[in-house]
Each structure stands twice: as structure tokens, then as C-alpha cells.
Design a protein around this motif. Structure first.
Motif, PDB file in Angstrom:
ATOM      1  N   SER A  15       0.877  -1.142   0.000  1.00  0.00           N
ATOM      2  CA  SER A  15       0.000   0.000   0.000  1.00  0.00           C
ATOM      3  C   SER A  15       0.932   1.213   0.000  1.00  0.00           C
ATOM      4  CB  SER A  15      -0.842  -0.140   1.278  1.00  0.00           C
ATOM      5  OG  SER A  15      -1.329   1.064   1.709  1.00  0.00           O
ATOM      6  N   ARG A  16       0.596   2.218  -0.786  1.00  0.00           N
ATOM      7  CA  ARG A  16       1.513   3.367  -0.902  1.00  0.00           C
ATOM      8  C   ARG A  16       1.231   4.440   0.130  1.00  0.00           C
ATOM      9  NH1 ARG A  16       4.114   4.757  -5.613  1.00  0.00           N
ATOM     10  NH2 ARG A  16       3.092   6.762  -5.756  1.00  0.00           N
ATOM     11  N   HIS A  17       2.283   4.858   0.789  1.00  0.00           N
ATOM     12  CA  HIS A  17       2.167   5.937   1.781  1.00  0.00           C
ATOM     13  C   HIS A  17       3.048   7.104   1.355  1.00  0.00           C
ATOM     14  CE1 HIS A  17       1.994   8.122   5.498  1.00  0.00           C
ATOM     15  NE2 HIS A  17       3.293   8.010   5.677  1.00  0.00           N
ATOM     16  N   HIS A  18       2.478   8.271   1.379  1.00  0.00           N
ATOM     17  CA  HIS A  18       3.259   9.480   1.110  1.00  0.00           C
ATOM     18  C   HIS A  18       3.852   9.932   2.437  1.00  0.00           C
ATOM     19  CE1 HIS A  18       0.878   9.516  -2.586  1.00  0.00           C
ATOM     20  NE2 HIS A  18       1.857  10.248  -3.080  1.00  0.00           N
ATOM     21  N   LEU A  19       5.167  10.009   2.513  1.00  0.00           N
ATOM     22  CA  LEU A  19       5.814  10.418   3.762  1.00  0.00           C
ATOM     23  C   LEU A  19       5.345  11.811   4.177  1.00  0.00           C
ATOM     24  CD1 LEU A  19       9.308   8.860   3.155  1.00  0.00           C
ATOM     25  CD2 LEU A  19       7.754   8.271   5.013  1.00  0.00           C
ATOM     26  N   CYS A  36       0.173  -1.769   8.255  1.00  0.00           N
ATOM     27  CA  CYS A  36       1.163  -0.813   8.755  1.00  0.00           C
ATOM     28  C   CYS A  36       0.763   0.606   8.340  1.00  0.00           C
ATOM     29  CB  CYS A  36       2.543  -1.163   8.213  1.00  0.00           C
ATOM     30  SG  CYS A  36       3.151  -2.748   8.831  1.00  0.00           S
ATOM     31  N   HIS A  37       0.253   0.701   7.140  1.00  0.00           N
ATOM     32  CA  HIS A  37      -0.187   1.993   6.627  1.00  0.00           C
ATOM     33  C   HIS A  37      -1.372   2.538   7.448  1.00  0.00           C
ATOM     34  CE1 HIS A  37      -1.302   4.423   2.776  1.00  0.00           C
ATOM     35  NE2 HIS A  37      -0.871   5.183   3.762  1.00  0.00           N
ATOM     36  N   ASP A  38      -2.351   1.661   7.682  1.00  0.00           N
ATOM     37  CA  ASP A  38      -3.513   2.082   8.477  1.00  0.00           C
ATOM     38  C   ASP A  38      -3.083   2.513   9.869  1.00  0.00           C
ATOM     39  OD1 ASP A  38      -5.164   1.486   6.397  1.00  0.00           O
ATOM     40  OD2 ASP A  38      -6.392   0.056   7.502  1.00  0.00           O
ATOM     41  N   ILE A  40      -0.295   3.877  10.800  1.00  0.00           N
ATOM     42  CA  ILE A  40       0.299   5.217  10.767  1.00  0.00           C
ATOM     43  C   ILE A  40      -0.783   6.294  10.767  1.00  0.00           C
ATOM     44  CG2 ILE A  40       1.630   6.836   9.321  1.00  0.00           C
ATOM     45  CD1 ILE A  40       3.391   4.470   8.507  1.00  0.00           C
ATOM     46  N   HIS A  41      -1.807   6.071   9.935  1.00  0.00           N
ATOM     47  CA  HIS A  41      -2.853   7.087   9.854  1.00  0.00           C
ATOM     48  C   HIS A  41      -3.789   7.074  11.058  1.00  0.00           C
ATOM     49  CE1 HIS A  41      -1.787   8.811   6.030  1.00  0.00           C
ATOM     50  NE2 HIS A  41      -1.466   7.598   5.626  1.00  0.00           N
ATOM     51  N   ALA A  42      -3.905   5.910  11.715  1.00  0.00           N
ATOM     52  CA  ALA A  42      -4.740   5.847  12.922  1.00  0.00           C
ATOM     53  C   ALA A  42      -4.027   6.507  14.103  1.00  0.00           C
ATOM     54  CB  ALA A  42      -5.080   4.387  13.249  1.00  0.00           C
TER      55      ALA A  42
HETATM   56 ZN    ZN Z   1      -0.389   7.094   3.986  1.00  0.00          ZN
END
Ligand code: ZN
Ligand code: ZN
Length: 91
Positions: A15-19, A36-38, A40-42
Motif C-alpha cells: 500500500s503506498r504511503h506518502h511520507l 502498517c499503513h492504516d 500510521i494514519h490511525a
Molecule cells: Zn499514507
């Protein structure tokens, strides 16, 4: 290196995450597990991601991230829970 930069496990799907959040003009994206992406945003607000946690090193220095990584490393690489994750699950 094909592993997830957050938890270090193999990554069959990414899944792509923009730093820096795309809404803040961020262009650099990294691949992460969806969970892992979720996480970070949570855990962090967009402005925290933009101002403080805009590198993987900064994320990994954070205690909440270290606890999550310890927890998620015991899960299968394709593990994902679709429910909105509570911040308390991996404490
Ligand atoms: Zn992201
Ligand atoms: Zn991961």
C-alpha cells in the motif's frame, strides 16, 4: 530489499504511503503493508506526519510505532483486520 520499511517483514502486497501527505504536496511515496499503513494514519494526524514523522526513521523512533511493530511481527504477512483499528490493541 522488498521488506516493509516499517515492520521489516516480507511484503506480498503493498500500500503506498506518502511520507509527506499528498494533500500537503508530498510526492515521495513508500510501500507498506496495508495494516502498517492504516496504523500510521490511525496514530498520527496529517500535520504530525508532515511536520515530525516525515521519514521512516522518525516513525521508527516513536514508542507507539515500536509497540505496533512488535505486535504485527507475530502476524502472518497477509494479516489485515478491516475494522477500524483501535489504538489500544497493541499496547
Ligand atoms: Zn499514507
Ligand atoms: Zn509492515
Amino acid at each position: 530489499m522488498n521488506g516493509c520499511p516499517l515492520c521489516g517483514r516480507e511484503m506480498p502486497f503493498k500500500s503506498r504511503h506518502h511520507l509527506v501527505p499528498a494533500t500537503e504536496g508530498g510526492k515521495e511515496a513508500i510501500g507498506l503493508h496495508r495494516i502498517c499503513h492504516d496504523f500510521i494514519h490511525a496514530t498520527f494526524h496529517e500535520n504530525e506526519l508532515r511536520d515530525t514523522y516525515n521519514t521512516i526513521e522518525a516513525l521508527l523512533r516513536e514508542e507507539r510505532v515500536q509497540k505496533f511493530v512488535k505486535w504485527v511481527r507475530k502476524k502472518p504477512v497477509d494479516f489485515y483486520t478491516p475494522t477500524k483499528m483501535s489504538n489500544t490493541r497493541w499496547r
